[in-house]
Motif scaffolding. Structure first.
Motif, PDB file in Angstrom:
ATOM      1  N   LEU A  39      -3.919   4.235   1.903  1.00 43.11           N
ATOM      2  CA  LEU A  39      -5.209   3.763   1.409  1.00 43.11           C
ATOM      3  C   LEU A  39      -6.267   4.854   1.530  1.00 43.11           C
ATOM      4  O   LEU A  39      -7.077   5.053   0.619  1.00 43.11           O
ATOM      5  CB  LEU A  39      -5.637   2.512   2.172  1.00 43.11           C
ATOM      6  N   LEU A  76      -5.988  -3.336  -4.799  1.00 43.62           N
ATOM      7  CA  LEU A  76      -5.722  -2.908  -3.425  1.00 43.62           C
ATOM      8  C   LEU A  76      -6.993  -2.928  -2.581  1.00 43.62           C
ATOM      9  O   LEU A  76      -6.966  -3.311  -1.398  1.00 43.62           O
ATOM     10  CB  LEU A  76      -5.106  -1.513  -3.415  1.00 43.62           C
ATOM     11  N   TYR A  90       0.809  -1.218   0.000  1.00 42.93           N
ATOM     12  CA  TYR A  90       0.000   0.000   0.000  1.00 42.93           C
ATOM     13  C   TYR A  90       0.846   1.273   0.000  1.00 42.93           C
ATOM     14  O   TYR A  90       0.392   2.315  -0.475  1.00 42.93           O
ATOM     15  CB  TYR A  90      -0.909   0.035   1.230  1.00 42.93           C
TER      16      TYR A  90
END
Length: 307
Positions: free
Chosen positions: A186, A168, A137
């Motif tokens: 994220l 993701l 990430y």
């Protein structure tokens, strides 16, 4: 309890004395009606010919070469000032760097690069470091968000960004136990998806719910733990407009008080980390990071009317 005008002026003078040009421009922009373009101009001085960023823009890595992490730092600075000119040279340069495939492997941008080892750096930016958990990430999610906001939608880079974003999100929904820095990346990607009006392409509501649940679990609720590496409320709750503010209102108030009462003899905040090597260089980076902390904490205090 609020920060007094005298203390604000004292902090401002410290910034004037010690900040590097990029952070001085940020201070002027946020607190003295400075120009957005002054930040962009100074930021451009860290950009290499390939469009990526280096030269210790990320102050824990003095690598002059373009790296995904330092390019992500530039992206974060542009996001901070809500820069939106898709055609500006600084944006087009970043897109060219990302489109080149540099430091991109197995559909992720590398967290560390070999050339980091040749220059002063924090241990977590060494290539043999294992300190950054779930590096799929960090920085890829932030980079992908930038691509979805700024790349042309008929480009190969945009299509790559959409594909990686889907991967993701699927990965997160299967295992949402993220540490602070990967989760911040994220969150940046999710914010970019919303700004690009792409919510319908993803399981957006479910992702937001799972992200908020993970943030709630990550936030340290004992202020005794805030002096070191920890997730404070301000890591994710930046203003009263945050969807997490109401349920964490008392904790946010506690952190605001904490910030006002834990300033050092200079009236600002101490770093909570060291490099354990390159002592001379870290002494310089420590000044740079101090201004970073000042700007972040002062923005947080202002957002909740504590200035």
């Amino acid at each position: 309890m609020n920060l007094s005008k005298a203390d604000f002026e004292r902090i401002s003078k410290l910034v004037y004395r010690n900040a590097r040009p990029i952070d001085f421009a940020r201070w002027k922009y946020h607190f003295e009606k400075g120009s957005q373009m002054d930040i962009v101009e100074v930021l451009s001085s860290y950009q290499n010919e390939d469009g990526g960023f280096g030269h210790a823009l990320e102050a824990d890595s003095w690598n002059p070469n373009s790296t995904p992490i330092q390019t992500t730092t530039a992206i974060e600075k542009l996001c901070e000032i809500k820069f939106s000119d898709k055609h500006h040279l600084i944006v087009q340069g970043i897109l060219n760097y990302l489109d080149s495939g540099a430091e991109f492997a197995e559909r992720r941008w590398n967290n560390t690069v070999a050339s980091n080892n040749d220059y002063p750096h924090a241990p977590w930016w060494h290539t043999d470091s294992s300190s950054t958990s779930r590096s799929e990430y960090n920085p890829t999610a932030t980079i992908v968000g930038f691509i979805l906001e700024f790349a042309e939608r008929d480009s190969g880079l945009y299509k790559l960004g959409m594909g990686v974003a889907e991967e993701l999100i699927e990965l997160f929904l299967h295992n949402s136990k993220l540490e602070m820095h990967p989760l911040k990346c994220l969150v940046a990607m999710i914010n970019s998806i919303e700004k690009a009006n792409l919510q319908d392409h993803f399981m957006f509501t479910r992702v937001q719910e799972d992200v908020n649940e993970q943030i709630t679990q990550l936030i340290q609720r004992d202020s005794q733990d805030w002096h070191g590496y920890s997730c404070r409320p301000s890591t994710f709750i930046k203003s009263p407009d945050s969807s997490l503010y109401e349920e964490n209102k008392a904790l946010v108030t506690e952190e605001l008080d904490y910030l006002l009462t834990t300033r050092n003899a200079d009236g600002v905040w101490d770093l909570t980390w060291k490099w354990n090597a390159f002592d001379k260089e870290f002494a310089i980076s420590e000044y740079w990071w101090t201004t970073e902390l000042i700007i972040g904490n002062m923005l947080f205090l202002r957002a909740f009317n504590r200035l």
